[in-house]
Each structure stands twice: as structure tokens, then as C-alpha cells.
Design a protein around this motif. Structure first.
Motif, PDB file in Angstrom:
ATOM      1  N   ASP A 113      61.633  45.359  31.032  1.00  0.00           N
ATOM      2  CA  ASP A 113      61.714  44.373  29.965  1.00  0.00           C
ATOM      3  C   ASP A 113      62.174  45.035  28.667  1.00  0.00           C
ATOM      4  N   TYR A 114      62.823  44.239  27.814  1.00  0.00           N
ATOM      5  CA  TYR A 114      63.275  44.704  26.504  1.00  0.00           C
ATOM      6  C   TYR A 114      63.055  43.602  25.470  1.00  0.00           C
ATOM      7  N   HIS A 115      62.842  44.007  24.225  1.00  0.00           N
ATOM      8  CA  HIS A 115      62.869  43.076  23.100  1.00  0.00           C
ATOM      9  C   HIS A 115      64.313  42.945  22.637  1.00  0.00           C
ATOM     10  N   ALA A 116      64.825  41.718  22.603  1.00  0.00           N
ATOM     11  CA  ALA A 116      66.195  41.476  22.149  1.00  0.00           C
ATOM     12  C   ALA A 116      66.173  40.772  20.797  1.00  0.00           C
ATOM     13  N   ASP A 117      67.033  41.247  19.895  1.00  0.00           N
ATOM     14  CA  ASP A 117      67.216  40.604  18.586  1.00  0.00           C
ATOM     15  C   ASP A 117      65.883  40.497  17.834  1.00  0.00           C
ATOM     16  N   THR A 118      65.181  41.606  17.756  1.00  0.00           N
ATOM     17  CA  THR A 118      63.843  41.652  17.160  1.00  0.00           C
ATOM     18  C   THR A 118      63.824  42.670  16.027  1.00  0.00           C
ATOM     19  N   THR A 119      63.035  42.397  15.000  1.00  0.00           N
ATOM     20  CA  THR A 119      62.823  43.345  13.908  1.00  0.00           C
ATOM     21  C   THR A 119      61.328  43.559  13.717  1.00  0.00           C
ATOM     22  N   VAL A 120      60.920  44.826  13.697  1.00  0.00           N
ATOM     23  CA  VAL A 120      59.521  45.185  13.504  1.00  0.00           C
ATOM     24  C   VAL A 120      59.440  46.236  12.407  1.00  0.00           C
ATOM     25  N   ARG A 121      58.528  46.043  11.486  1.00  0.00           N
ATOM     26  CA  ARG A 121      58.316  46.996  10.394  1.00  0.00           C
ATOM     27  C   ARG A 121      57.014  47.762  10.670  1.00  0.00           C
ATOM     28  N   VAL A 122      57.051  49.082  10.495  1.00  0.00           N
ATOM     29  CA  VAL A 122      55.896  49.952  10.726  1.00  0.00           C
ATOM     30  C   VAL A 122      55.539  50.664   9.430  1.00  0.00           C
ATOM     31  N   VAL A 123      54.254  50.780   9.133  1.00  0.00           N
ATOM     32  CA  VAL A 123      53.796  51.658   8.059  1.00  0.00           C
ATOM     33  C   VAL A 123      52.966  52.767   8.683  1.00  0.00           C
ATOM     34  N   MET A 124      53.135  53.981   8.197  1.00  0.00           N
ATOM     35  CA  MET A 124      52.421  55.119   8.771  1.00  0.00           C
ATOM     36  C   MET A 124      52.087  56.133   7.686  1.00  0.00           C
TER      37      MET A 124
END
Length: 238
Positions: A113-124
Motif C-alpha cells: 500500500d502507498y499514500h497517494a497525493d498526501t501531505t503530512v507535516r512532522v515536528v521533531m
């Protein structure tokens, strides 16, 4: 106490936040795992997979969370390969991988499986100022030692993983506060560790034990952390 957080923007035609794989099926989670973030950092810094202590030490220092800015869709890739006794496969360790035993008629099957046309923001952030520092990581991701990918090797980013200037940093006392401080539009699904944001209330969907901790010395996932899945409304872009 307010902390400084490095902001990663994960965006690509296809991304893979790998979940628990059973047999030939490789599912994805909604949010990146701790082991994926550390693998990306190690790759940017030019570490080898044999640098187990380096990876383990940085993972032990890591505090992070994520929010989904664009939901996209799930795409399933079904792979079928006919392998014979003498066929070789590419590996990350620099040596081709072959098969033992006689040839066989059935194909080798994999489902991913893959995420298509997705945007995720990460803070670290890190819990201390040991090496590498958060600035070291930011510089390495901006100018990596090797090409970076998001989860699986075909998943090349379509946007720089960190923005320029001050946009690469967020501030906040907790993961939840740091995620909310980044401008955005509308309510977003998010994930943060327990004690790093609310654990009950209307905007909390569930609290779960998430198995995303890798034991880098053995090479297996052998740990979990308690996280909150919920929703947040970020700072306005206006």
C-alpha cells in the motif's frame, strides 16, 4: 518550558508509512513511525545501516508528532515476479540476493500500500544537545549525503523536506502545541505522544499503544509507545 522543533514536510506522489507486515502484505499507517524518521535522518547524515548504535541513540532522544494536511488516497500495488533458481535480486547491502533450491512455477507475490497525493507535516526535537544536534539534522536534510525517500525507495519527495528560513522551525511546550503553531487551514487529523498534548476531550479520538519502535541492534521492531490520535486546528494563515 518552550522548545524549538524542526518541521518536516512529507509530500510525494507516493509515500509509505509502513505498518505491521503479515506475509507478503505491506500495509501503511496514517502517520510516520519513529523508526522511519530515524531512518530518514540516518540516510541524510550518511550513516550506514551497520551504524546501529548511532541510530539507536538518536531514536532514544527523539520526540515527535505529525499532522495530515492533505488526506489523499490509498493506492495498492500488487507485484508478481517469476523467479528461477539462478535469478538474483538487488539489496541495500551491496550484494545480490539469490535463491536456494530448485526452480518453481508459482510467482513471487507482494502487495504494498502507498499514500497517494498526501501531505503530512512532522515536528521533531531531541531531549538533549548531544551530537547530532537538531541543527545538524536540519543541515543534513537540506543537503543530504544520499537521496532521501519517504518510507520506501520509490517514494521520492516532490518538495524539499524542510522549508527555507524560519519556516523550518516551530515553537511550543508540547508536540501538540508545536503542531498547532504551524499555519494551516481547517481541522486536521494528528498524532502526538501521551503527555505531549491532551489525552481526553472532544478532539481526542483514541489513545493507543503504537508498535513503531525499532531495536536497531537486532534489526527488528521490538518496542511500542503510547500515543494519542485526534484532531487539531492550526494557526490561521491569515
Amino acid at each position: 518550558m518552550s522548545y524549538r522543533w524542526l518541521v518536516l514536510r512529507l509530500e510525494a506522489p507516493l509515500m509509505a508509512f509502513g505498518g505491521v507486515a503479515i506475509d507478503q502484505v505491506g500495509p501503511v499507517r496514517d502517520f510516520p513511525s519513529a523508526s522511519m524518521i530515524i531512518g530518514l535522518v540516518g540516510n541524510a547524515l550518511g550513516w550506514h545501516w551497520r551504524d546501529r548504535t548511532k541510530h539507536q541513540t538518536v531514536q532514544d532522544r527523539l520526540v515527535f508528532g505529525a499532522r495530515r494536511e492533505k488526506e489523499g488516497t490509498i493506492v495498492t500495488d500488487v507485484q508478481n515476479a517469476q523467479l528461477a533458481k539462478t535469478d538474483k535480486g538487488w539489496t541495500t547491502r551491496g550484494e545480490p540476493d539469490g535463491r536456494d533450491g530448485a526452480s518453481y512455477g508459482a510467482p513471487h507475490r507482494r502487495v504494498r500500500d502507498y499514500h497517494a497525493d498526501t501531505t503530512v507535516r512532522v515536528v521533531m526535537r531531541f531531549t538533549d544537545e548531544s551530537m547530532p544536534t537538531l541543527d545538524d539534522v536540519a543541515n543534513a536534510i537540506e543537503s543530504p549525503n544520499r537521496p532521501l525517500y519517504i518510507g520506501r525507495k520509490p517514494c521520492l519527495p516532490s518538495h524539499p523536506l524542510i522549508d527555507s528560513g524560519s519556516d523550518r522551525w516551530a515553537t511550543g511546550t508540547t508536540v501538540h502545541e508545536a503542531l498547532g503553531s504551524i499555519p494551516g487551514d481547517g481541522e486536521m487529523r494528528a498524532l502526538w505522544p501521551v503527555e505531549e498534548g491532551p489525552e481526553s476531550g472532544d478532539n481526542v479520538d483514541r489513545v493507543i499503544d503504537l508498535a513503531d519502535i525499532r531495536n536497531w541492534h537486532t534489526g527488528f521492531h521490538a518496542g511500542w509507545r503510547r500515543v494519542v490520535e485526534g484532531r487539531l486546528k492550526p494557526a490561521s494563515t491569515a
